[in-house]
Design a protein around this motif. Structure first.
Motif, PDB file in Angstrom:
ATOM      1  N   LEU A   1       0.829  -1.205   0.000  1.00 51.20           N
ATOM      2  CA  LEU A   1       0.000   0.000   0.000  1.00 51.20           C
ATOM      3  C   LEU A   1       0.867   1.260   0.000  1.00 51.20           C
ATOM      4  CD1 LEU A   1      -2.906   0.997   0.029  1.00 51.20           C
ATOM      5  CD2 LEU A   1      -2.838   0.934   2.535  1.00 51.20           C
ATOM      6  N   ARG A   2       2.001   1.206   0.666  1.00 53.10           N
ATOM      7  CA  ARG A   2       2.916   2.347   0.659  1.00 53.10           C
ATOM      8  C   ARG A   2       3.433   2.635  -0.746  1.00 53.10           C
ATOM      9  NH1 ARG A   2       7.645   2.231   5.003  1.00 53.10           N
ATOM     10  NH2 ARG A   2       8.136   4.072   3.714  1.00 53.10           N
ATOM     11  N   ARG A   3       3.479   1.611  -1.594  1.00 55.62           N
ATOM     12  CA  ARG A   3       4.006   1.758  -2.947  1.00 55.62           C
ATOM     13  C   ARG A   3       2.917   1.920  -4.003  1.00 55.62           C
ATOM     14  NH1 ARG A   3       6.631  -3.196  -4.388  1.00 55.62           N
ATOM     15  NH2 ARG A   3       7.377  -2.002  -6.167  1.00 55.62           N
ATOM     16  N   LEU A   4       1.659   1.976  -3.583  1.00 56.68           N
ATOM     17  CA  LEU A   4       0.546   1.943  -4.531  1.00 56.68           C
ATOM     18  C   LEU A   4       0.641   3.046  -5.577  1.00 56.68           C
ATOM     19  CD1 LEU A   4      -2.190   1.002  -5.610  1.00 56.68           C
ATOM     20  CD2 LEU A   4      -3.289   2.309  -3.772  1.00 56.68           C
ATOM     21  N   ASP A   5       0.849   4.277  -5.162  1.00 60.51           N
ATOM     22  CA  ASP A   5       0.855   5.378  -6.127  1.00 60.51           C
ATOM     23  C   ASP A   5       1.964   5.217  -7.153  1.00 60.51           C
ATOM     24  OD1 ASP A   5      -1.363   6.821  -5.105  1.00 60.51           O
ATOM     25  OD2 ASP A   5      -0.123   7.571  -3.466  1.00 60.51           O
ATOM     26  N   ALA A   6       3.129   4.772  -6.700  1.00 61.08           N
ATOM     27  CA  ALA A   6       4.238   4.562  -7.636  1.00 61.08           C
ATOM     28  C   ALA A   6       3.931   3.424  -8.597  1.00 61.08           C
ATOM     29  CB  ALA A   6       5.523   4.278  -6.869  1.00 61.08           C
ATOM     30  N   MET A   7       3.280   2.364  -8.103  1.00 61.35           N
ATOM     31  CA  MET A   7       2.955   1.229  -8.966  1.00 61.35           C
ATOM     32  C   MET A   7       1.877   1.609  -9.980  1.00 61.35           C
ATOM     33  SD  MET A   7       3.387  -2.191  -6.609  1.00 61.35           S
ATOM     34  CE  MET A   7       2.227  -1.781  -5.306  1.00 61.35           C
TER      35      MET A   7
ATOM     36  N   PRO B   1       0.795  -7.103 -21.501  1.00 63.61           N
ATOM     37  CA  PRO B   1       1.563  -7.032 -20.254  1.00 63.61           C
ATOM     38  C   PRO B   1       1.459  -5.644 -19.629  1.00 63.61           C
ATOM     39  CG  PRO B   1       2.814  -8.213 -21.911  1.00 63.61           C
ATOM     40  CD  PRO B   1       1.603  -7.665 -22.608  1.00 63.61           C
ATOM     41  N   SER B   2       1.087  -5.601 -18.362  1.00 65.24           N
ATOM     42  CA  SER B   2       0.751  -4.330 -17.716  1.00 65.24           C
ATOM     43  C   SER B   2       1.343  -4.185 -16.325  1.00 65.24           C
ATOM     44  CB  SER B   2      -0.784  -4.196 -17.613  1.00 65.24           C
ATOM     45  OG  SER B   2      -1.418  -4.418 -18.842  1.00 65.24           O
ATOM     46  N   GLY B   3       2.089  -5.154 -15.845  1.00 65.51           N
ATOM     47  CA  GLY B   3       2.542  -5.162 -14.464  1.00 65.51           C
ATOM     48  C   GLY B   3       3.442  -3.998 -14.111  1.00 65.51           C
ATOM     49  N   SER B   4       3.328  -3.525 -12.869  1.00 68.07           N
ATOM     50  CA  SER B   4       4.168  -2.410 -12.420  1.00 68.07           C
ATOM     51  C   SER B   4       5.628  -2.821 -12.305  1.00 68.07           C
ATOM     52  CB  SER B   4       3.664  -1.878 -11.074  1.00 68.07           C
ATOM     53  OG  SER B   4       3.631  -2.908 -10.096  1.00 68.07           O
ATOM     54  N   GLY B   5       5.890  -4.113 -12.203  1.00 68.68           N
ATOM     55  CA  GLY B   5       7.266  -4.585 -12.128  1.00 68.68           C
ATOM     56  C   GLY B   5       7.940  -4.718 -13.483  1.00 68.68           C
ATOM     57  N   MET B   6       7.203  -4.492 -14.566  1.00 70.58           N
ATOM     58  CA  MET B   6       7.795  -4.575 -15.896  1.00 70.58           C
ATOM     59  C   MET B   6       8.779  -3.424 -16.081  1.00 70.58           C
ATOM     60  SD  MET B   6       5.940  -5.062 -19.625  1.00 70.58           S
ATOM     61  CE  MET B   6       4.916  -3.591 -19.537  1.00 70.58           C
ATOM     62  N   SER B   7      10.017  -3.735 -16.374  1.00 68.17           N
ATOM     63  CA  SER B   7      11.061  -2.717 -16.503  1.00 68.17           C
ATOM     64  C   SER B   7      10.915  -1.961 -17.818  1.00 68.17           C
ATOM     65  CB  SER B   7      12.435  -3.376 -16.440  1.00 68.17           C
ATOM     66  OG  SER B   7      12.654  -4.184 -17.587  1.00 68.17           O
TER      67      SER B   7
ATOM     68  N   ALA C   1      -8.953   8.741 -14.347  1.00 67.81           N
ATOM     69  CA  ALA C   1      -8.892   8.385 -12.927  1.00 67.81           C
ATOM     70  C   ALA C   1      -8.767   6.881 -12.713  1.00 67.81           C
ATOM     71  CB  ALA C   1     -10.127   8.906 -12.195  1.00 67.81           C
ATOM     72  N   ALA C   2      -8.580   6.109 -13.796  1.00 69.05           N
ATOM     73  CA  ALA C   2      -8.400   4.665 -13.678  1.00 69.05           C
ATOM     74  C   ALA C   2      -7.035   4.353 -13.085  1.00 69.05           C
ATOM     75  CB  ALA C   2      -8.538   4.002 -15.046  1.00 69.05           C
ATOM     76  N   ASN C   3      -6.915   3.186 -12.450  1.00 70.52           N
ATOM     77  CA  ASN C   3      -5.592   2.794 -11.936  1.00 70.52           C
ATOM     78  C   ASN C   3      -4.757   2.058 -12.985  1.00 70.52           C
ATOM     79  OD1 ASN C   3      -6.526   0.132 -12.028  1.00 70.52           O
ATOM     80  ND2 ASN C   3      -6.656  -0.121  -9.822  1.00 70.52           N
ATOM     81  N   CYS C   4      -5.362   1.801 -14.161  1.00 66.48           N
ATOM     82  CA  CYS C   4      -4.664   1.130 -15.274  1.00 66.48           C
ATOM     83  C   CYS C   4      -4.111  -0.218 -14.852  1.00 66.48           C
ATOM     84  CB  CYS C   4      -3.554   2.020 -15.840  1.00 66.48           C
ATOM     85  SG  CYS C   4      -4.166   3.558 -16.567  1.00 66.48           S
ATOM     86  N   TRP C   5      -4.901  -0.955 -14.069  1.00 68.48           N
ATOM     87  CA  TRP C   5      -4.452  -2.278 -13.615  1.00 68.48           C
ATOM     88  C   TRP C   5      -3.978  -3.126 -14.778  1.00 68.48           C
ATOM     89  CZ3 TRP C   5      -7.789  -6.991 -13.710  1.00 68.48           C
ATOM     90  CH2 TRP C   5      -7.085  -8.117 -13.234  1.00 68.48           C
ATOM     91  N   LEU C   6      -4.837  -3.276 -15.780  1.00 71.15           N
ATOM     92  CA  LEU C   6      -4.450  -3.973 -17.009  1.00 71.15           C
ATOM     93  C   LEU C   6      -4.828  -3.099 -18.200  1.00 71.15           C
ATOM     94  CD1 LEU C   6      -5.591  -7.661 -16.341  1.00 71.15           C
ATOM     95  CD2 LEU C   6      -3.283  -6.716 -16.137  1.00 71.15           C
ATOM     96  N   THR C   7      -4.029  -3.176 -19.249  1.00 70.01           N
ATOM     97  CA  THR C   7      -4.330  -2.448 -20.483  1.00 70.01           C
ATOM     98  C   THR C   7      -4.759  -3.443 -21.548  1.00 70.01           C
ATOM     99  OG1 THR C   7      -2.832  -0.614 -20.026  1.00 70.01           O
ATOM    100  CG2 THR C   7      -3.388  -1.029 -22.328  1.00 70.01           C
ATOM    101  N   SER C   8      -5.966  -3.208 -22.066  1.00 74.00           N
ATOM    102  CA  SER C   8      -6.507  -4.074 -23.119  1.00 74.00           C
ATOM    103  C   SER C   8      -6.773  -3.243 -24.365  1.00 74.00           C
ATOM    104  CB  SER C   8      -7.818  -4.727 -22.659  1.00 74.00           C
ATOM    105  OG  SER C   8      -7.627  -5.506 -21.495  1.00 74.00           O
ATOM    106  N   ILE C   9      -6.443  -3.811 -25.507  1.00 75.45           N
ATOM    107  CA  ILE C   9      -6.791  -3.182 -26.775  1.00 75.45           C
ATOM    108  C   ILE C   9      -8.008  -3.886 -27.355  1.00 75.45           C
ATOM    109  CG2 ILE C   9      -4.450  -2.400 -27.276  1.00 75.45           C
ATOM    110  CD1 ILE C   9      -4.261  -4.791 -29.275  1.00 75.45           C
ATOM    111  N   VAL C  10      -8.749  -3.159 -28.176  1.00 82.15           N
ATOM    112  CA  VAL C  10      -9.887  -3.717 -28.905  1.00 82.15           C
ATOM    113  C   VAL C  10      -9.612  -3.505 -30.384  1.00 82.15           C
ATOM    114  CG1 VAL C  10     -12.379  -3.664 -29.252  1.00 82.15           C
ATOM    115  CG2 VAL C  10     -11.421  -3.159 -26.985  1.00 82.15           C
TER     116      VAL C  10
ATOM    117  N   ARG D   1       2.037   1.559 -14.217  1.00 78.99           N
ATOM    118  CA  ARG D   1       1.020   0.966 -15.095  1.00 78.99           C
ATOM    119  C   ARG D   1       0.452   2.009 -16.053  1.00 78.99           C
ATOM    120  NH1 ARG D   1      -0.932  -4.296 -13.230  1.00 78.99           N
ATOM    121  NH2 ARG D   1       0.120  -4.850 -11.288  1.00 78.99           N
ATOM    122  N   ARG D   2       0.283   3.227 -15.575  1.00 84.59           N
ATOM    123  CA  ARG D   2      -0.196   4.292 -16.457  1.00 84.59           C
ATOM    124  C   ARG D   2       0.830   4.599 -17.543  1.00 84.59           C
ATOM    125  NH1 ARG D   2      -2.658   7.551 -11.338  1.00 84.59           N
ATOM    126  NH2 ARG D   2      -4.830   6.824 -11.533  1.00 84.59           N
ATOM    127  N   ALA D   3       2.107   4.529 -17.175  1.00 83.74           N
ATOM    128  CA  ALA D   3       3.159   4.746 -18.174  1.00 83.74           C
ATOM    129  C   ALA D   3       3.125   3.663 -19.246  1.00 83.74           C
ATOM    130  CB  ALA D   3       4.525   4.773 -17.493  1.00 83.74           C
TER     131      ALA D   3
END
Length: 400
Positions: free
Chosen positions: A244-250, A348-354, A280-289, A254-256
């Motif tokens: 939770l302390r890292r939520l905003d950075a994560m 692929p949308s993970g915040s850990g993706m370099s 205002a989305a958290n961009c958890w996953l990015t999907s294309i259509v 994902r937005r990037a």
């Protein structure tokens, strides 16, 4: 490369070790209390109850609201199966409602029509369970008044949406209760876990009681009704506090990633990003259509290309009305969910993706767009079935 693996590191390790060395290893302890308080503050509710999963939270909320066998509960057809499964745990029956094309979230107009038809038929509608799809809040400005007019409580499935908001109000804070998920692939994780959040004092106390096997407050083990083993452990809560302390950075990461994908596909006709208009989305996953008749290729073609490069993708959720387990359920459809399933692809949308990994994914997409398979649009592409309202997956009339 995985779609959205857990993003954990030294901070989580330090929190976990501290909790382990404190001796609080059972589903009780200071990290549980602190995690609940911190989540409640983040979501903007008075209470939070840490649980073993988001599914447990949905189940408990429905039990606490008195939902029972034979009741109807409205569920978006475009969701993960846990939303619908939790309804069946109570003996109630899910009624599936289709979604909006821009976000994949519950269609308020169809919801209103469904509630009116169910009421006219004499069925008791016990709850509506909107889902905040891929981290973008449902349209609560329209949904909440519709449900209030019908006298139906709302349970918000915000499993994918921690950190998102709608008109300045945090995800999870809408309705009688909200439910978050901390599964391994979510925006933050406790390995497995969830949280019920609410301003309803009575509902929260009822859920907390039921989550601990409905144990009576006496020295010996006394039980007057059936309870559940649904509490989160103190150790996992410690991991959640670090996350939770890292939520905003994560979320920023994902937005990037979503912005990178928007650039990659920006000049490609027939491709859009699901929910791209929600800032205002958290961009958890990015999907294309993908519209194959415009783009000249299908989402499945890109998926195959990326899979060959060792990059995981996934179709958008398969609608619940198409799932064999819910073949007999009522559904009010407009065809959107089926089209999104047929043409959507989650990247692929993970915040850990370099940055280097993101570069590789985008390079593979570029290669595909320039050199990938092409199809003659005149030859035809798979289409979703025509739009229909009030029918099952094969178009038969429902009891609605």
């Amino acid at each position: 490369m995985l779609l959205s693996p857990p993003d954990v590191g030294p901070l989580e390790e330090s929190y976990l070790l501290r909790a382990l060395r404190s001796g609080w290893v059972a589903p009780i302890g200071p990290d549980i209390d602190a995690f609940e308080q911190e989540i409640a503050e983040r979501v903007g509710t008075r209470h939070a109850v840490a649980l073993s999963s988001g599914t447990a939270g949905l189940h408990l909320a429905m039990v606490a609201l008195g939902i029972q066998r034979g009741d109807a509960v409205v569920v978006p057809t475009l969701t993960f199966v846990a939303t619908a499964n939790a309804v069946t745990y109570t003996g109630a029956e899910p009624v599936f409602v289709d979604c909006l094309p821009d976000t994949g979230n519950l269609d308020p107009e169809l919801l209103d029509r469904t509630l009116r038809k169910l009421s006219a038929s004499g069925r008791r509608v016990a709850a509506v369970l909107p889902v905040d799809m891929f981290g973008s809040c449902a349209d609560y400005d329209r949904i909440l008044p519709i449900c209030a007019a019908a006298g139906v409580p709302v349970i918000e499935d915000a499993a994918e949406a921690l950190g998102a908001s709608h008109e300045g109000r945090p995800a999870g804070s809408f309705g009688r209760a909200g439910v978050l998920s901390f599964n391994g692939n979510k925006i933050i994780t406790t390995s497995g876990g969830g949280m019920l959040v609410s301003d309803d004092d009575i509902l929260v106390e009822r859920c907390r009681y039921l989550a601990t096997q409905a144990r009576q407050p006496v020295p010996h083990y006394e039980h007057t009704e059936t309870g559940y083993n649904y509490r989160l452990s103190n150790l996992l809560a410690a991991v959640g506090r670090a996350q939770l302390r890292r939520l905003d950075a994560m979320m920023a990461r994902r937005r990037a990633h979503r912005s990178r994908y928007a650039e990659v596909f920006g000049a490609t006709a027939g491709v859009r990003i699901l929910g791209s208009g929600d800032q205002a989305a958290n961009c958890w996953l990015t999907s294309i259509v993908v519209d194959p008749e415009v783009s000249g290729w299908r989402s499945a073609d890109l998926a195959a290309h990326l899979a060959a490069a060792g990059i995981e993708t996934r179709p958008v959720w398969k609608p619940m009305h198409l799932q064999p387990v819910f073949a007999d359920a009522d559904a009010v459809l407009n065809g959107v969910a089926e089209r999104l399933f047929a043409t959507g692809l989650t990247l692929p949308s993970g915040s850990g993706m370099s940055t280097e990994q993101a570069d590789r994914v985008c390079a593979e997409i570029d290669d595909f767009l320039h050199d990938g398979p092409r199809h003659d649009a005149k030859a035809g592409f798979p289409r979703a079935r025509p739009s229909h309202v009030g029918g099952t997956a094969d178009g038969r009339a429902t009891s609605l």
